[in-house]
Design an enzyme around this catalytic site. Structure first.
Site, mmCIF file in Angstrom:
data_model
loop_
_atom_site.group_PDB
_atom_site.id
_atom_site.type_symbol
_atom_site.label_atom_id
_atom_site.label_comp_id
_atom_site.label_asym_id
_atom_site.label_seq_id
_atom_site.Cartn_x
_atom_site.Cartn_y
_atom_site.Cartn_z
ATOM 1 N N GLN A 109 -52.350 22.221 -40.220
ATOM 2 C CA GLN A 109 -50.895 22.233 -40.021
ATOM 3 C C GLN A 109 -50.464 21.009 -39.227
ATOM 4 O O GLN A 109 -49.488 20.330 -39.558
ATOM 5 C CB GLN A 109 -50.478 23.488 -39.258
ATOM 6 C CG GLN A 109 -50.384 24.757 -40.065
ATOM 7 C CD GLN A 109 -49.761 25.876 -39.243
ATOM 8 O OE1 GLN A 109 -50.111 26.109 -38.090
ATOM 9 N NE2 GLN A 109 -48.825 26.575 -39.830
ATOM 10 N N ARG A 124 -69.750 15.311 -40.671
ATOM 11 C CA ARG A 124 -70.731 14.600 -41.489
ATOM 12 C C ARG A 124 -71.870 14.096 -40.624
ATOM 13 O O ARG A 124 -73.020 14.020 -41.055
ATOM 14 C CB ARG A 124 -70.082 13.404 -42.197
ATOM 15 C CG ARG A 124 -69.048 13.757 -43.242
ATOM 16 C CD ARG A 124 -68.588 12.493 -43.956
ATOM 17 N NE ARG A 124 -69.664 11.922 -44.761
ATOM 18 C CZ ARG A 124 -69.637 10.678 -45.255
ATOM 19 N NH1 ARG A 124 -68.599 9.889 -45.004
ATOM 20 N NH2 ARG A 124 -70.636 10.239 -45.977
ATOM 21 N N HIS A 217 -40.315 15.223 -32.195
ATOM 22 C CA HIS A 217 -40.135 15.833 -33.522
ATOM 23 C C HIS A 217 -41.171 16.932 -33.751
ATOM 24 O O HIS A 217 -40.840 18.013 -34.256
ATOM 25 C CB HIS A 217 -40.248 14.766 -34.610
ATOM 26 C CG HIS A 217 -40.080 15.302 -36.005
ATOM 27 N ND1 HIS A 217 -38.898 15.840 -36.460
ATOM 28 C CD2 HIS A 217 -40.962 15.418 -37.029
ATOM 29 C CE1 HIS A 217 -39.044 16.248 -37.708
ATOM 30 N NE2 HIS A 217 -40.292 16.009 -38.074
ATOM 31 N N ARG A 222 -42.730 22.747 -33.827
ATOM 32 C CA ARG A 222 -43.872 23.598 -33.507
ATOM 33 C C ARG A 222 -43.688 24.434 -32.242
ATOM 34 O O ARG A 222 -44.423 25.408 -32.053
ATOM 35 C CB ARG A 222 -45.137 22.736 -33.384
ATOM 36 C CG ARG A 222 -45.466 21.944 -34.640
ATOM 37 C CD ARG A 222 -45.571 22.835 -35.872
ATOM 38 N NE ARG A 222 -45.979 22.072 -37.060
ATOM 39 C CZ ARG A 222 -46.173 22.598 -38.249
ATOM 40 N NH1 ARG A 222 -46.001 23.891 -38.445
ATOM 41 N NH2 ARG A 222 -46.545 21.843 -39.276
#
Length: 301
Positions: A109, A124, A217, A222
């Protein structure tokens, strides 16, 4: 909160050896440097570095050097003017670099905010820790019947217990298989392949550097009450940090963004009609059912 011994040793060393600097420092940000703020069951947010303060925003807006003859009161008034009128570039003069530990599904998200520099822990090259986000019982909720991307009522009793049981069992089993696959004395599968078996609630970490305009922003979306709980708590932790770092800018953001509403042209027209004493309802408002519901929410109805 789960800091590794190496991370804690790094924090202790950095906090015990402060460095001198000629640049302007923000006392509110200094107190947060390298301190980890716990979030969720294993996550955290910590400030690694920052640049600028309230004065830097004003300096950029005035395109001048130094504080000049402007008073603190004038600085706060200027910042509020910039925020009210959506002047973004002065806020871009401030930056914050964070170390964040968060569940993978929250990271997916978060990464949608494509206005920051990110470097994430690599599965990895490294082996992920056996740490999973398991929600507290009060955060286990059913699907919302009015919002396809949100929660509804909290699950209780046997249903909630079964959900938590499944989450814990599936997480444990997936990690056991992950370990079995990468075991060099056993299957020896490449880590970059074995990681695909891990669930989305496993924790990852990253460094995230963002300017204040884009951070605001992020927080506007959020830290909103409608945001998913698991990312909202990170945003709320960041709000407290930003409020200490740039208090003038944060108060303006709180008033003009977090505590404000945006109305459509139809909403403004309906409000004007109401103020004139007209009876306005959903049928004669010209709005859709959802927009009317949002409008009523703005009015506190």
């Amino acid at each position: 909160m789960s800091l590794t011994p190496d991370q804690q040793a790094e924090i202790d060393a950095l906090r015990s050896t402060p460095s001198q600097t000629l640049r302007v420092v923000a006392p509110g940000a200094e107190k947060h440097l390298y301190s980890a703020v716990p979030v969720l069951d294993h996550g955290f947010v910590r400030v690694i570095d920052y640049m600028g303060d309230d004065a830097a925003i004003c300096q950029a807006a005035r395109v001048s050097y130094g504080k000049g003859t402007k008073s603190v009161q004038n600085d706060e008034g200027l910042i509020r003017y910039l925020m009210r009128h959506w002047h973004s570039t002065p806020f871009e003069m401030c930056e914050l670099k964070l170390h964040v530990k968060l569940p993978v599904f929250v990271a997916r998200q978060w990464i949608r905010h494509r206005t920051a520099n990110v470097n994430e822990y690599s599965a990895r090259y490294s082996i992920l820790d056996r740490e999973f986000y398991i929600p507290a019982p009060e955060n286990v909720a059913a699907q919302s019947v009015v919002n396809n991307q949100g929660r509804g009522d909290t699950l209780e009793g046997e249903a909630a217990a079964r959900v938590l049981e499944l989450l814990k069992a599936d997480s444990t089993r997936a990690y056991d298989h992950y370990q079995e696959m990468i075991d060099e004395s056993g299957l020896g599968l490449a880590r970059e392949l074995a990681r695909m078996n891990l669930p989305a609630n496993i924790y990852t970490q990253w460094y995230w550097k963002v300017d204040l305009h884009n951070l605001f922003h992020f927080l506007r979306l959020r830290a909103d009450a409608h945001a998913q709980y698991e990312i909202r708590v990170y945003a709320e932790a960041l709000c407290k940090i930003v409020a200490d770092w740039v208090p003038f800018a944060y108060r303006a953001f709180e008033d003009c963004r977090l505590g404000a509403v945006t109305m459509s042209a139809q909403m403004v027209t309906c409000l004007q009609r109401m103020l004139k004493g007209e009876a306005v309802d959903e049928e004669n408002s010209g709005m859709s059912k959802r927009e009317w519901r949002e409008f009523q929410g703005m009015l506190g109805n």
